[in-house]
Design a protein around this motif. Structure first.
Motif, PDB file in Angstrom:
ATOM      1  N   ALA A 198       6.156   0.812  -6.184  1.00 28.82           N
ATOM      2  CA  ALA A 198       4.756   1.121  -6.502  1.00 28.82           C
ATOM      3  C   ALA A 198       4.593   1.123  -8.018  1.00 28.82           C
ATOM      4  CB  ALA A 198       4.362   2.471  -5.919  1.00 28.82           C
ATOM      5  N   ASP A 200       1.411   1.219 -11.494  1.00 27.53           N
ATOM      6  CA  ASP A 200       0.031   1.333 -11.968  1.00 27.53           C
ATOM      7  C   ASP A 200      -0.637  -0.036 -11.980  1.00 27.53           C
ATOM      8  OD1 ASP A 200      -0.594   4.109 -12.716  1.00 27.53           O
ATOM      9  OD2 ASP A 200       1.126   3.918 -14.047  1.00 27.53           O
ATOM     10  N   SER A 201      -1.958  -0.039 -12.001  1.00 28.69           N
ATOM     11  CA  SER A 201      -2.692  -1.310 -12.018  1.00 28.69           C
ATOM     12  C   SER A 201      -2.442  -2.102 -13.300  1.00 28.69           C
ATOM     13  CB  SER A 201      -4.195  -1.044 -11.865  1.00 28.69           C
ATOM     14  OG  SER A 201      -4.649  -0.186 -12.899  1.00 28.69           O
ATOM     15  N   LEU A 220      -4.062  -3.468  -7.562  1.00 33.46           N
ATOM     16  CA  LEU A 220      -3.493  -2.119  -7.458  1.00 33.46           C
ATOM     17  C   LEU A 220      -4.429  -1.033  -7.979  1.00 33.46           C
ATOM     18  CD1 LEU A 220       0.188  -2.856  -8.636  1.00 33.46           C
ATOM     19  CD2 LEU A 220      -0.759  -2.973  -6.327  1.00 33.46           C
ATOM     20  N   ASP A 221      -5.730  -1.315  -8.022  1.00 31.57           N
ATOM     21  CA  ASP A 221      -6.685  -0.296  -8.484  1.00 31.57           C
ATOM     22  C   ASP A 221      -6.867   0.821  -7.463  1.00 31.57           C
ATOM     23  OD1 ASP A 221      -7.146  -1.404 -10.913  1.00 31.57           O
ATOM     24  OD2 ASP A 221      -8.951  -2.499 -10.334  1.00 31.57           O
ATOM     25  N   ASP A 222      -6.894   0.462  -6.190  1.00 31.24           N
ATOM     26  CA  ASP A 222      -7.166   1.436  -5.137  1.00 31.24           C
ATOM     27  C   ASP A 222      -5.861   2.016  -4.597  1.00 31.24           C
ATOM     28  OD1 ASP A 222      -9.379   2.528  -3.302  1.00 31.24           O
ATOM     29  OD2 ASP A 222      -7.839   1.829  -1.886  1.00 31.24           O
ATOM     30  N   HIS A 223      -5.964   3.205  -3.949  1.00 26.37           N
ATOM     31  CA  HIS A 223      -4.793   3.873  -3.396  1.00 26.37           C
ATOM     32  C   HIS A 223      -3.993   2.984  -2.453  1.00 26.37           C
ATOM     33  CE1 HIS A 223      -6.602   7.500  -4.991  1.00 26.37           C
ATOM     34  NE2 HIS A 223      -5.534   8.195  -4.641  1.00 26.37           N
ATOM     35  N   ASP A 225      -4.071  -0.494  -2.193  1.00 25.82           N
ATOM     36  CA  ASP A 225      -3.886  -1.897  -2.583  1.00 25.82           C
ATOM     37  C   ASP A 225      -2.396  -2.252  -2.527  1.00 25.82           C
ATOM     38  OD1 ASP A 225      -6.538  -2.159  -2.970  1.00 25.82           O
ATOM     39  OD2 ASP A 225      -6.477  -2.310  -5.153  1.00 25.82           O
ATOM     40  N   CYS A 254      -2.279  -0.554   4.301  1.00 22.22           N
ATOM     41  CA  CYS A 254      -2.503  -1.131   2.981  1.00 22.22           C
ATOM     42  C   CYS A 254      -3.135  -2.518   3.101  1.00 22.22           C
ATOM     43  CB  CYS A 254      -1.180  -1.236   2.216  1.00 22.22           C
ATOM     44  SG  CYS A 254      -0.415   0.347   1.880  1.00 22.22           S
ATOM     45  N   SER A 276       0.231   0.439  -4.818  1.00 22.39           N
ATOM     46  CA  SER A 276      -0.385   1.217  -5.885  1.00 22.39           C
ATOM     47  C   SER A 276       0.405   2.502  -6.072  1.00 22.39           C
ATOM     48  CB  SER A 276      -1.834   1.543  -5.537  1.00 22.39           C
ATOM     49  OG  SER A 276      -2.342   2.503  -6.437  1.00 22.39           O
ATOM     50  N   ARG A 278      -0.678   5.165  -6.693  1.00 22.62           N
ATOM     51  CA  ARG A 278      -1.496   6.261  -6.158  1.00 22.62           C
ATOM     52  C   ARG A 278      -1.252   6.507  -4.665  1.00 22.62           C
ATOM     53  NH1 ARG A 278      -3.591   8.719 -10.699  1.00 22.62           N
ATOM     54  NH2 ARG A 278      -3.961   7.097 -12.251  1.00 22.62           N
TER      55      ARG A 278
END
Length: 876
Positions: A198, A200-201, A220-223, A225, A254, A276, A278
């Motif tokens: 995993a 960060d975007s 990868l912006d959303d939890h 993605d 996902c 992501s 997140r």
């Protein structure tokens, strides 16, 4: 009769003629030239082709060449051609020496090419990222009480965003967390995918991994993605166009937002699915400000004006502002590691879980030296053979000088011979590389390719220039030496030019000093590797099967265990939260002393009750865990001797202790002390360790001791039992000894390379000795005959003819010993547990070199000693 029109003269000499010939005469002379060729071709076409160039030269007599410069160029061309023909004839005349020279030089060149490919492969790690010079990994130096000081690659989740906000030198950051192998459900398809991670975007804007589809800036912006590699997409869906598809992992659904090309082999980060960051923080709203626990990697991109030393001065203030502990700066020190150092300079970094094929960068310098050494050995070998053979060509030089050859012409001739030989050696070296590379790749577990040597014009140019330079350099002294002969002396048969060559002897000494050093290095490296392989690490490693456990397997662990123990091929079953062979996680631990509660931070691992029994870990005092004692589940601790010594108790068993988060009034007790065992790599000293049972925590891995005499059936039995209880997670296992072996892979690869090079060095040196012995003994053939007539035995002749070589090897031993000792002492410093260098190893190396050398020259010695003295003493 052949048709004249179908026979055409060679075009290259014809173009040559047209360029040089005077324009006014060119048309008539060209017609005559072609007519002559056609007449000859009718009788013998092959002969006509071979004589055509000579006919061109005859036509181009000085009176009809168009200008003086052309005449000069033609003479130079003819002279060069003469040099090449003469060089070729001499190489063919002395086939044995030419073969030895070419083979030894080509082996040295091939070895250097392979070493370059190996070094280039290691240096290429992470070099494909455009901002590689600006990317840094955040690392820590942890100095916790009760444990060894450690460099660790992990950092806290809150460090990335807060440092980016407070340090203007940081342009951006990205966090990366590995989840290992995970079960993924894509429709009806379920499979374990390796290397799920995993990030960060911003991860894909910092690193230049190849994105095939999807918006690189918004992935990868959303939890929920996700990004998958090309290979993974084919495994899960059978196609590459999978953007918008969904899959389930650990109960979370996902959405695939992008597809990327497979991660390059030369990336220290390896992943097949990227989630992501997140996804694991849904219940952690303050994730970006979370401090205290290190479990991920943080990467920064620094701006052009960043000053690392200046940034380090502000780290203590930063830590104090975010972690409420007075001693925080005694416990932690931050530092930034350049991306280029992550792969090559992290052997002293622990908890470095995301560093694929980590390599000791110090070995790069070793390989460079090894490459230089073997090339030097091959070059010295070449120079020795060429100068030694000079006496056989003395009369040739005398005749050439007597008929008008000047010194510079002879010098050029011998230089061209040397360069021609080097070019042949290069061609043969390329063939050797092509043939040997597949075998070498299997030996050192690499995918080295030769294309870079020839597709990269810069590299190809360097190889070509180096070859020409080597031929020039290696032939420089022989050329000067040969061209300096006086014709009057050599044509009268005087042997003054054959006096002893101290330079040649010096070159042999240098050559065998290097070879002897390589022999001793090989012996010591192999001895150290054997020591690590056979060292008693304090627990059993043979036939231990490590089985991954998901949540279902962990919940059903007791049932699986009891079923496995009923199988005749299963000798023991236990489980743990972490695997042996890596440093265990550190967390707080408290002990009651007379002065009060003392807080320390050892390594910790939670285990099953019979962990010590299955692994054969020996107790020094106290007892093992037992289900008969209720407190053993969570309130009983077994520590190792290193931890007992650190605590300073005369008798550690019975002392009150507990995890750091337990209240002071609810301490458990230490129930046993084990011998020190190397739960980490032998590159590190044994750390302090606490073991505890926590049945409610769940285990991540099951350890199964199987019958070593029936491994195949044992695996079948284990899989059968596992499949009975675990339905959603396919079995995935690895043998512990294979895992342990991976810890020393870099060292074993160095040992393999050093061994191969040592063998090649000795082989090249022996080839040189073989040729030199032939020349040396041939010069003394009359002496041998006289000694035989006087009654000398073969043994005495062997001693007389071999002692000069033995003396040179003795001098080589004296030179090589101290230098090799210093190098090996520095190399052994990389190991916390290492052998002592036995002085006898140097004597053994010298003995091996001497035996090999004497065996090499014995053929010529015995041949000379057994020859009929009548043949050697008769008048020429």
């Amino acid at each position: 009769m052949k048709k004249i029109n179908s026979i055409k003269p060679p075009q290259l000499p014809l173009r040559f003629f047209r360029w040089f010939c005077d324009p006014d005469l060119k048309e008539d002379l060209e017609g005559d030239l072609i007519e002559l060729f056609e007449r000859r071709a009718i009788k013998n076409e092959r002969k006509a082709h071979s004589l055509f160039f000579l006919d061109v030269l005859r036509m181009l007599r000085p009176g009809i060449i168009k200008n003086f410069e052309a005449h000069k160029n033609l003479n130079n061309y003819a002279m060069l051609r003469n040099y090449l023909i003469s060089a070729w004839r001499n190489l063919m005349k002395y086939k044995g020496f030419s073969a030895i020279n070419i083979l030894s030089l080509s082996i040295g060149m091939a070895a250097c090419m392979v070493i370059y490919l190996f070094i280039n492969d290691e240096l290429s790690f992470d070099a494909f990222h455009k901002r590689k010079d600006k990317i840094y990994r955040l690392c820590e130096v942890q100095s916790f009480p009760g444990t060894n000081t450690q460099n660790v690659a992990l950092s806290m989740p809150g460090m990335g965003p807060t440092m980016a906000a407070e340090f203007p030198e940081i342009e951006t950051f990205a966090r990366y967390r590995s989840f290992g192998d995970q079960l993924i459900e894509a429709g009806d398809n379920k499979m374990i995918i390796e290397n799920v991670a995993a990030a960060d975007s911003s991860f894909l804007t910092i690193f230049d991994f190849p994105v095939i589809s999807g918006d690189k800036d918004n992935l990868l912006d959303d939890h929920f993605d996700a990004i998958v590699t090309e290979e993974t997409a084919k495994k899960l869906y059978g196609r590459i166009n999978v953007v918008g598809e969904t899959f389930i992992i650990n109960g979370d659904r996902c959405i695939i937002r992008g597809v990327m090309g497979d991660v390059p082999e030369n990336s220290h980060l390896q992943f097949n699915v990227l989630l992501s960051i997140r996804i694991s923080t849904q219940n952690t709203p303050d994730f970006d400000n979370q401090f205290g626990s290190n479990y991920l990697n943080t990467y920064f991109v620094l701006n052009e004006n960043a000053d690392l030393a200046e940034m380090e001065k502000r780290y203590p203030e930063y830590l104090s502002s975010h972690i409420d502990r007075d001693d925080i700066n005694d416990l932690y020190k931050l530092y930034l590691q350049p991306l280029s150092d992550v792969h090559l300079a992290s052997t002293d970094v622990e908890h470095d879980y995301n560093n694929y094929r980590k390599f000791n960068g110090k070995y790069i310098d070793v390989f460079v030296l090894v490459g230089i050494f073997i090339l030097v050995i091959a070059s010295l070998n070449f120079m020795n053979l060429t100068t030694a053979r000079a006496s056989n060509r003395a009369k040739e030089v005398g005749v050439r000088k007597a008929i008008g050859a000047i010194k510079s012409q002879l010098f050029k001739q011998f230089i061209i011979e040397s360069i021609l030989l080097a070019v042949f050696a290069l061609l043969f070296a390329v063939a050797l590389v092509f043939l040997s590379l597949p075998l070498l790749n299997n030996l050192i577990d690499r995918q080295l390719e030769t294309q870079i040597l020839f597709t990269n014009l810069e590299i190809f140019g360097i190889i070509l220039l180096a070859t020409l330079g080597l031929g020039l350099l290696a032939g420089l002294y022989p050329s000067i030496y040969l061209s300096s002969f006086r014709p009057v002396i050599v044509l009268k048969g005087f042997k003054s030019y054959e006096k002893k060559s101290y330079l040649r002897s010096s070159l042999i000494v240098i050559q065998f000093s290097l070879a002897l050093g390589m022999i001793v290095c090989t012996l010591v490296v192999l001895q150290q590797l054997m020591f690590m392989k056979n060292k008693d690490v304090g627990y059993a490693t043979d036939h231990i099967l490590l089985v991954d456990m998901n949540e279902e397997a962990s919940e059903k662990y007791e049932e699986i265990k009891q079923a496995l123990l009923k199988e005749s091929n299963v000798l023991g079953v236990t489980a743990s939260g972490q695997r042996l062979g890596n440093n265990f996680h550190q967390w707080g631990f408290k002990v009651r002393k007379d002065t009060g509660i003392v807080n320390v931070t050892p390594s910790n691992v939670y285990v099953d009750y019979d962990y010590l029994d299955v692994y054969g870990i020996k107790l020094l005092s106290g007892r093992s865990f037992s289900r008969d004692y209720e407190a053993d589940d969570g309130n009983a601790y077994i520590i190792n001797k290193a931890f007992a010594d650190e605590l300073g108790f005369e008798e550690a068993v019975g002392q009150r202790a507990a995890h750091g988060w337990y209240p002071d009034d609810s301490l458990g007790s230490i129930i046993g002390v084990t011998e020190n065992f190397n739960f980490n790599s032998l590159h590190f000293k044994v750390n302090t360790l606490s073991m505890v049972v926590h049945t409610d925590w769940g285990f991540s891995e099951m350890s199964i001791k199987i019958n070593g005499s029936n491994v195949a059936q044992s695996l079948i039995d284990v899989e059968k039992v596992y499949d009975q209880f675990v339905t959603d997670y396919p079995i995935s296992y690895e043998f512990l000894d294979d895992h342990i072996q991976q810890l020393y892979k870099s060292d074993e690869q160095m040992g393999s390379v050093i061994t191969i090079i040592a063998i090649l060095s000795i082989f090249i040196g022996c080839m040189g000795l073989f040729g030199l012995a032939s020349i040396s003994i041939q010069r003394r053939i009359k002496e041998v005959g006289i000694r035989k007539v006087m009654g000398a035995s073969i043994t005495e002749l062997m001693t007389i003819l071999s002692r000069n070589f033995a003396l040179m090897i003795l001098i080589s031993f004296i030179i090589a010993t101290p230098l090799t000792f210093l190098f090996l002492s520095g190399w052994l410093e990389n190991f916390a547990y290492r052998i002592d260098i036995n002085p006898l190893i140097f004597l053994l190396g010298a003995f091996i070199a001497l035996i090999i050398a004497l065996a090499t020259i014995s053929y010529h010695v015995i041949k000379a000693a057994n020859s009929n003295p009548v043949n050697s003493l008769k008048c020429e």
